[in-house]
Design a protein around this motif. Structure first.
Motif, PDB file in Angstrom:
ATOM      1  N   PRO A  11     -30.682 -57.993 -59.231  1.00 58.59           N
ATOM      2  CA  PRO A  11     -30.325 -58.048 -60.635  1.00 58.59           C
ATOM      3  C   PRO A  11     -31.545 -58.164 -61.536  1.00 58.59           C
ATOM      4  CG  PRO A  11     -29.790 -60.118 -59.565  1.00 58.59           C
ATOM      5  CD  PRO A  11     -30.234 -59.164 -58.494  1.00 58.59           C
ATOM      6  N   GLU A  12     -32.678 -58.504 -60.969  1.00 58.93           N
ATOM      7  CA  GLU A  12     -33.891 -58.637 -61.755  1.00 58.93           C
ATOM      8  C   GLU A  12     -34.552 -57.285 -62.014  1.00 58.93           C
ATOM      9  OE1 GLU A  12     -34.551 -61.565 -62.989  1.00 58.93           O
ATOM     10  OE2 GLU A  12     -32.961 -62.494 -61.857  1.00 58.93           O
TER      11      GLU A  12
ATOM     12  N   GLU B 140     -32.878 -53.750 -61.824  1.00 59.98           N
ATOM     13  CA  GLU B 140     -31.924 -52.671 -61.644  1.00 59.98           C
ATOM     14  C   GLU B 140     -32.353 -51.451 -62.433  1.00 59.98           C
ATOM     15  OE1 GLU B 140     -27.854 -53.643 -62.133  1.00 59.98           O
ATOM     16  OE2 GLU B 140     -28.136 -55.656 -61.366  1.00 59.98           O
TER      17      GLU B 140
ATOM     18  N   SER C 255     -32.080 -48.364 -64.879  1.00 66.81           N
ATOM     19  CA  SER C 255     -31.215 -48.040 -66.008  1.00 66.81           C
ATOM     20  C   SER C 255     -30.785 -46.588 -65.886  1.00 66.81           C
ATOM     21  CB  SER C 255     -31.965 -48.272 -67.322  1.00 66.81           C
ATOM     22  OG  SER C 255     -33.060 -47.390 -67.401  1.00 66.81           O
TER      23      SER C 255
ATOM     24  N   ASN D 196     -35.486 -51.971 -65.369  1.00 65.60           N
ATOM     25  CA  ASN D 196     -35.390 -52.933 -66.463  1.00 65.60           C
ATOM     26  C   ASN D 196     -36.156 -54.191 -66.085  1.00 65.60           C
ATOM     27  OD1 ASN D 196     -33.589 -51.407 -68.117  1.00 65.60           O
ATOM     28  ND2 ASN D 196     -32.032 -51.823 -66.591  1.00 65.60           N
TER      29      ASN D 196
ATOM     30  N   GLN E 281     -27.000 -56.163 -66.430  1.00 71.79           N
ATOM     31  CA  GLN E 281     -28.318 -55.769 -66.925  1.00 71.79           C
ATOM     32  C   GLN E 281     -28.242 -55.254 -68.358  1.00 71.79           C
ATOM     33  OE1 GLN E 281     -31.261 -56.346 -65.064  1.00 71.79           O
ATOM     34  NE2 GLN E 281     -32.040 -56.115 -67.144  1.00 71.79           N
TER      35      GLN E 281
ATOM     36  N   ASP F  63     -30.357 -57.038 -71.316  1.00 73.95           N
ATOM     37  CA  ASP F  63     -31.219 -56.280 -72.231  1.00 73.95           C
ATOM     38  C   ASP F  63     -30.771 -56.444 -73.678  1.00 73.95           C
ATOM     39  OD1 ASP F  63     -32.542 -55.372 -69.960  1.00 73.95           O
ATOM     40  OD2 ASP F  63     -31.575 -53.405 -69.966  1.00 73.95           O
TER      41      ASP F  63
END
Length: 179
Positions: free
Chosen positions: A23-24, A26, A28, A34, A70, A74
């Motif tokens: 998840p840190e 992923e 886009s 990201n 994500q 963002d």
């Protein structure tokens, strides 16, 4: 409570499954990685808590733990940066329609475009342009109490898709829409 309770697993050929991705970092839609972490997103979310109604905060918190996390990571960092970079009252004084609206709130056919925040780090009130019930004739600039805007009943929602825009463009778009 989860947004998606059906737990349907969909595999897209050529892409890793959500559990295989970090998840840190992923990718886009444009293929870039990201860089906004959960920690950065939570910090931004906490800074924005006074700018969103309770219902919207609950939904965002749920989504920050879902498949589209994500995007919400963002978005929280992006909006927090917009708020932090907003001018304070009177900084855009005299700019007329070249004044930049930084935030947009909506509730039904009522719209509030925030051009300046009250003071550095505070949200008690802001300055902006208000249109109530699509009535452009009586729309006006003035002080807008953000806390009342988001705390009354259903609360006006913060528009996550709004980008800082000159008031001349906003007014033209409104004129085109409402006539």
């Amino acid at each position: 409570m989860r947004l998606f309770e059906d737990n349907i697993h969909i595999e897209i050929p050529g892409r890793s499954t959500p559990s295989a991705r970090s998840p840190e970092a992923e990718p886009s839609l444009d293929g870039k990685v990201n860089s906004v972490s959960r920690r950065e997103a939570v910090e931004a979310f906490l800074r924005l808590r006074l700018f969103m109604p309770e219902r919207q905060k609950r939904i965002v918190a749920t989504c920050m733990n879902g498949e589209e996390r994500q995007y919400f990571f963002d978005k929280m960092v992006e909006i927090a940066a917009t708020v932090e970079g907003m001018p304070v009252t009177y900084q855009q004084d005299g700019n007329g329609d070249e004044t930049i609206a930084h935030l947009h709130y909506f509730l039904g056919d009522c719209h509030w475009y925030i051009t300046e925040k009250d003071r550095e780090g505070e949200v008690e009130q802001a300055f902006g342009y208000a249109i109530l019930h699509g009535d452009l004739i009586n729309a006006e600039y003035g002080y807008i109490p953000i806390t009342e805007l988001v705390d009354t009943g259903v609360g006006a929602e913060l528009d996550f898709h709004f980008k800082p825009t000159p008031m001349a463009q906003i007014k033209q778009a409104l004129e085109d829409r409402y006539g």
